[in-house]
Design a protein around this motif. Structure first.
Motif, PDB file in Angstrom:
ATOM      1  N   ARG A  16      36.914  28.136 -40.864  1.00 11.85           N
ATOM      2  CA  ARG A  16      37.845  28.910 -41.679  1.00 11.85           C
ATOM      3  C   ARG A  16      38.802  28.042 -42.485  1.00 11.85           C
ATOM      4  O   ARG A  16      39.456  28.533 -43.400  1.00 11.85           O
ATOM      5  N   GLU A  17      38.889  26.771 -42.169  1.00 15.56           N
ATOM      6  CA  GLU A  17      39.759  25.864 -42.924  1.00 15.56           C
ATOM      7  C   GLU A  17      38.951  24.638 -43.350  1.00 15.56           C
ATOM      8  O   GLU A  17      37.901  24.341 -42.784  1.00 15.56           O
ATOM      9  N   LEU A  18      39.453  23.935 -44.347  1.00 19.57           N
ATOM     10  CA  LEU A  18      38.796  22.706 -44.781  1.00 19.57           C
ATOM     11  C   LEU A  18      38.895  21.650 -43.690  1.00 19.57           C
ATOM     12  O   LEU A  18      39.906  21.569 -42.975  1.00 19.57           O
ATOM     13  N   VAL A  19      37.838  20.826 -43.592  1.00 16.47           N
ATOM     14  CA  VAL A  19      37.838  19.741 -42.605  1.00 16.47           C
ATOM     15  C   VAL A  19      37.388  18.457 -43.275  1.00 16.47           C
ATOM     16  O   VAL A  19      36.797  18.468 -44.360  1.00 16.47           O
ATOM     17  N   GLN A  20      37.649  17.359 -42.628  1.00 13.73           N
ATOM     18  CA  GLN A  20      37.270  16.053 -43.166  1.00 13.73           C
ATOM     19  C   GLN A  20      35.755  15.877 -43.118  1.00 13.73           C
ATOM     20  O   GLN A  20      35.084  16.360 -42.200  1.00 13.73           O
ATOM     21  N   ALA A  21      35.217  15.169 -44.100  1.00 15.20           N
ATOM     22  CA  ALA A  21      33.772  14.940 -44.181  1.00 15.20           C
ATOM     23  C   ALA A  21      33.371  13.753 -43.307  1.00 15.20           C
ATOM     24  O   ALA A  21      32.778  12.777 -43.797  1.00 15.20           O
ATOM     25  N   ASN A  22      33.685  13.818 -42.019  1.00 11.31           N
ATOM     26  CA  ASN A  22      33.236  12.767 -41.116  1.00 11.31           C
ATOM     27  C   ASN A  22      31.844  13.110 -40.580  1.00 11.31           C
ATOM     28  O   ASN A  22      31.306  14.198 -40.826  1.00 11.31           O
ATOM     29  N   LYS A  23      31.266  12.186 -39.857  1.00 13.86           N
ATOM     30  CA  LYS A  23      29.878  12.331 -39.431  1.00 13.86           C
ATOM     31  C   LYS A  23      29.672  13.576 -38.569  1.00 13.86           C
ATOM     32  O   LYS A  23      28.705  14.331 -38.768  1.00 13.86           O
ATOM     33  N   LYS A  24      30.577  13.832 -37.656  1.00 11.09           N
ATOM     34  CA  LYS A  24      30.434  14.980 -36.765  1.00 11.09           C
ATOM     35  C   LYS A  24      30.469  16.294 -37.536  1.00 11.09           C
ATOM     36  O   LYS A  24      29.634  17.181 -37.331  1.00 11.09           O
ATOM     37  N   ASN A  25      31.439  16.428 -38.446  1.00 12.71           N
ATOM     38  CA  ASN A  25      31.556  17.672 -39.212  1.00 12.71           C
ATOM     39  C   ASN A  25      30.369  17.869 -40.157  1.00 12.71           C
ATOM     40  O   ASN A  25      29.903  18.990 -40.357  1.00 12.71           O
ATOM     41  N   LEU A  26      29.908  16.777 -40.749  1.00 14.04           N
ATOM     42  CA  LEU A  26      28.769  16.890 -41.657  1.00 14.04           C
ATOM     43  C   LEU A  26      27.505  17.343 -40.928  1.00 14.04           C
ATOM     44  O   LEU A  26      26.735  18.164 -41.450  1.00 14.04           O
ATOM     45  N   GLU A  27      27.264  16.821 -39.735  1.00 11.37           N
ATOM     46  CA  GLU A  27      26.085  17.238 -38.972  1.00 11.37           C
ATOM     47  C   GLU A  27      26.173  18.717 -38.623  1.00 11.37           C
ATOM     48  O   GLU A  27      25.183  19.452 -38.691  1.00 11.37           O
ATOM     49  N   SER A  28      27.351  19.161 -38.252  1.00 11.85           N
ATOM     50  CA  SER A  28      27.548  20.583 -37.940  1.00 11.85           C
ATOM     51  C   SER A  28      27.333  21.455 -39.182  1.00 11.85           C
ATOM     52  O   SER A  28      26.695  22.516 -39.112  1.00 11.85           O
ATOM     53  N   ALA A  29      27.853  20.998 -40.326  1.00 10.04           N
ATOM     54  CA  ALA A  29      27.695  21.767 -41.567  1.00 10.04           C
ATOM     55  C   ALA A  29      26.234  21.833 -41.986  1.00 10.04           C
ATOM     56  O   ALA A  29      25.762  22.865 -42.487  1.00 10.04           O
ATOM     57  N   LYS A  30      25.484  20.754 -41.801  1.00  8.28           N
ATOM     58  CA  LYS A  30      24.072  20.759 -42.167  1.00  8.28           C
ATOM     59  C   LYS A  30      23.271  21.720 -41.288  1.00  8.28           C
ATOM     60  O   LYS A  30      22.353  22.399 -41.756  1.00  8.28           O
ATOM     61  N   THR A  31      23.635  21.801 -40.030  1.00 12.56           N
ATOM     62  CA  THR A  31      22.986  22.776 -39.143  1.00 12.56           C
ATOM     63  C   THR A  31      23.266  24.202 -39.621  1.00 12.56           C
ATOM     64  O   THR A  31      22.373  25.055 -39.662  1.00 12.56           O
ATOM     65  N   PHE A  32      24.513  24.456 -40.015  1.00  5.85           N
ATOM     66  CA  PHE A  32      24.887  25.766 -40.565  1.00  5.85           C
ATOM     67  C   PHE A  32      24.067  26.053 -41.824  1.00  5.85           C
ATOM     68  O   PHE A  32      23.528  27.159 -41.997  1.00  5.85           O
ATOM     69  N   ALA A  33      23.952  25.065 -42.710  1.00 10.04           N
ATOM     70  CA  ALA A  33      23.225  25.252 -43.970  1.00 10.04           C
ATOM     71  C   ALA A  33      21.749  25.544 -43.723  1.00 10.04           C
ATOM     72  O   ALA A  33      21.142  26.376 -44.409  1.00 10.04           O
ATOM     73  N   GLN A  34      21.163  24.862 -42.745  1.00 10.96           N
ATOM     74  CA  GLN A  34      19.745  25.060 -42.457  1.00 10.96           C
ATOM     75  C   GLN A  34      19.442  26.474 -41.965  1.00 10.96           C
ATOM     76  O   GLN A  34      18.308  26.943 -42.063  1.00 10.96           O
ATOM     77  N   ASN A  35      20.455  27.153 -41.443  1.00 10.34           N
ATOM     78  CA  ASN A  35      20.246  28.476 -40.854  1.00 10.34           C
ATOM     79  C   ASN A  35      20.732  29.626 -41.734  1.00 10.34           C
ATOM     80  O   ASN A  35      20.787  30.769 -41.280  1.00 10.34           O
TER      81      ASN A  35
END
Length: 638
Positions: A318-337
């Motif tokens: 719900r809020e912006l987060v830093q583009a660190n490795k952990k957040n990016l991996e989580s976002a990519k999983t979200f995008a894939q689904n």
């Protein structure tokens, strides 16, 4: 007895006529030349095609060319029996009257139609007597736009038969010096590679493309009907001063501003992705692929958010987060689904993206909203003007909104207006196999902001084109043109003020001499000013209403007529020998549900669009007046 239709197709032909192609022995394109001169990024291209009628009776020769969508046709003429017949640019209403008169006599009008991502088609025809020749000559002009650190001049050719005298000559003259030049495109490889000669000498470059008849038959995409492909000349210029490159001539100036060696500014970006039912299948698959590539390119000091929407809104967070490795991996999983389903609530989605950015101010950063959608709003607030008003209120000029319209069913004009209202641009994403690359390519253009709040100042300047820009991105370029007050170069002082990553900066060079390029009244500098002014007035017309809209439309029309530009406000009346039909040709408008929607001065019966390609089901000349009226009423005018 039906008249045979002979087709001469330059710059490619994707139209499929219901009638069969004529016998090639009936006609002969004995010369086909393209001459393009680029001076300070402004390209003037002349296409000359010479055709002979080999038959013992008269034939109708149909001339079709493809030109870049950003270009304005400025001249067209035909040479028949020792006489030139010139096209004349008129206001669209006058051309409409001429068109109506032609239809009342059972004649058909021509048009310029939109046929793909970057090209549109000009078409006319003329009757040529037995064993006579005709010369077609078309001129168009365009300002090359810098993207990702380079300019591109595109030339597409499909002459429908091998041509004995086939030449493409490109001459580039850049006073700043040419940094590099390359030749790309399908016609630059394999069998045709040795038909290209490239010469580069400091401030000048030449590209010659002279394929033999045999080469025109044997290259990739070639055959008995000759070549089918494009040449793309890619180059960039040297950038020695931070202030940029300024040219003046006959009381006009043009300023190209593209500073380098600046630190990138960290960004806050929210991606707002349509996942309504119409995005199902390949669209959704390509969107997922593009998103994952884009997420991989985010820098660690960037912050980002990811929203998907149909009739509801779905947050990754719900809020912006830093583009660190952990957040990016989580976002990519979200995008894939992400799955396509439901309706389309554009209003709520964009407002939520704006809320996320407004709630996350960061000193020394820039913010961006990128919306991707393929349809009209069908859920929540569906009034287009109200949505635009809501978005403008919440963004409040604090950051740009970029709208990507996926496919041809999208209401592109709605997205374009909403983007322009919020300091952004709209871009159509075509439903092709490389749609994911198109999405990634657009993101790359805005991925590296270098300056914000850019103000171009010209003491001693007047009648200026746009001078305020919300952001400047690496690899792009800001171009401003105007007039010099009283043509007094001594009092003309340019300056640029902007905000970089951590401070306010001023670009000026008091020791530099503004280059004077000549006294020709009709120089390219003045035409750059006219070109840019017309383009920007047409954008303002989209934004304004009431008296303001009327005033900018009037000004754009006057300039279009003065400089003989075929724009959405003007048409070209193609004059012909006595007794011949007169064609009225217009420039199409990007936007609306299809690419092939005709205008009042160029109705094309029974035209459909699929994947960006116009398919013509019947030639307009084959329709009776009654049939033409029925089709005329069927289509929507813009």
């Amino acid at each position: 007895m039906e008249r045979a239709v002979v087709q001469v197709t330059l710059f490619g032909l994707l139209l499929v006529l219901a009638s069969t192609l004529p016998n090639k022995d009936d006609w002969n394109i004995y010369s086909f030349h393209i001459n393009s001169t680029v001076t300070s990024r402004y390209a003037t291209t002349v296409i000359t095609s010479r055709v002979a009628n080999r038959m013992d009776d008269s034939k109708e020769i149909e001339f079709q060319v493809r030109i870049p969508k950003n270009a304005f046709i400025s001249k067209f003429r035909m040479f028949i029996d020792g006489q030139w017949y010139d096209g004349v640019v008129k206001r669209k209403e006058k051309a409409q009257q001429q068109y109506t008169e032609a239809v009342s006599r059972g004649q058909s009008a021509g048009l310029v139609s939109s046929v793909g991502r970057t090209l549109e088609e000009f078409k006319t025809s003329v009757t040529v007597a037995a064993h006579k020749k005709v010369t077609f000559e078309l001129t168009y002009e365009e300002l090359l736009k810098r993207k990702l650190g380079k300019y591109e001049l595109q030339i597409h050719a499909r002459p429908m038969q091998p041509v004995k005298d086939f030449k493409v000559d490109v001459y580039i003259n850049e006073k700043a010096g040419i940094n590099f030049i390359e030749v790309k495109g399908g016609l630059s490889t394999k069998a045709l590679a040795n038909a290209i000669t490239r010469t580069h000498a400091d401030k000048q470059a030449w590209v010659y493309f002279y394929p033999t008849e045999d080469q025109q038959k044997t290259c990739d995409g070639c055959g008995e009907q000759g070549m089918n492909g494009d040449l793309v000349i890619v180059y960039d210029v040297n950038r020695d001063t931070s202030l940029g490159d300024i040219k003046t001539s006959a009381g006009y100036f043009v300023h190209h501003f593209a500073p380098s060696s600046l630190s990138r500014i960290p960004k806050n970006v929210v991606f707002v992705i349509d996942q309504s039912g119409s995005m199902s299948g390949r669209k959704m698959q390509q969107t997922r692929i593009a998103l994952i590539h884009i997420l991989n390119d985010l820098a660690e000091d960037d912050h980002f958010g990811l929203i998907t929407f149909d009739s509801s809104i779905f947050h990754w967070k719900r809020e912006l987060v830093q583009a660190n490795k952990k957040n990016l991996e989580s976002a990519k999983t979200f995008a894939q689904n992400i799955q396509a389903r439901g309706a389309t609530d554009i209003n709520a989605a964009v407002l939520e993206g704006a809320r996320m950015l407004n709630a996350h101010p960061r000193e020394g950063s820039v913010s961006i909203v990128i919306l991707l959608t393929d349809g009209d709003p069908t859920s929540g607030e569906t009034n287009l003007e109200q949505i635009q008003s809501n978005v403008r209120r919440d963004i409040a000029d604090k950051f740009p909104l970029y709208c990507l319209g996926f496919g041809h069913d999208v209401n592109f004009e709605f997205l374009e207006k909403m983007s322009l209202q919020n300091n952004g641009v709209a871009r159509r994403i075509y439903e092709d196999s490389d749609a994911d690359l198109q999405l990634k390519g657009f993101y790359d253009e805005v991925a590296t902001p270098l300056l914000t709040d850019v103000t171009m100042i010209y003491n001693g300047g007047t009648n200026l084109t746009q001078t305020n820009f919300s952001q400047y991105y690496n690899g792009s370029e800001i171009v401003v043109a105007g007039q010099i007050t009283d043509n007094d170069i001594e009092t003309f002082t340019p300056q640029v003020v902007a905000i970089s990553r951590d401070r306010r900066v001023t670009f000026s060079n008091t020791n530099a001499t503004v280059e004077y390029t000549g006294t020709d009244f009709d120089s390219h500098v003045q035409r750059v000013w006219a070109y840019l002014t017309v383009k920007q007035l047409l954008e303002k017309e989209l934004l304004f209403s009431g008296p303001e809209k009327k005033n900018v439309k009037k000004e754009a029309l006057e300039l279009s007529l003065k400089y003989s530009f075929v724009t959405p406000l003007t048409s070209m009346v193609v004059t012909k020998p006595l007794g011949e039909k007169t064609d009225v040709l217009h420039k199409p408008k990007e936007g609306g549900p299809t690419q092939a929607r005709p205008s009042p001065v160029g109705h094309r019966p029974s035209a459909r669009t699929r994947n960006g390609k116009t398919r013509l089901l019947a030639h307009p000349g084959s329709f009776s007046r009654k049939q033409h009226k029925r089709y005329q009423n069927k289509f929507i005018n813009y």
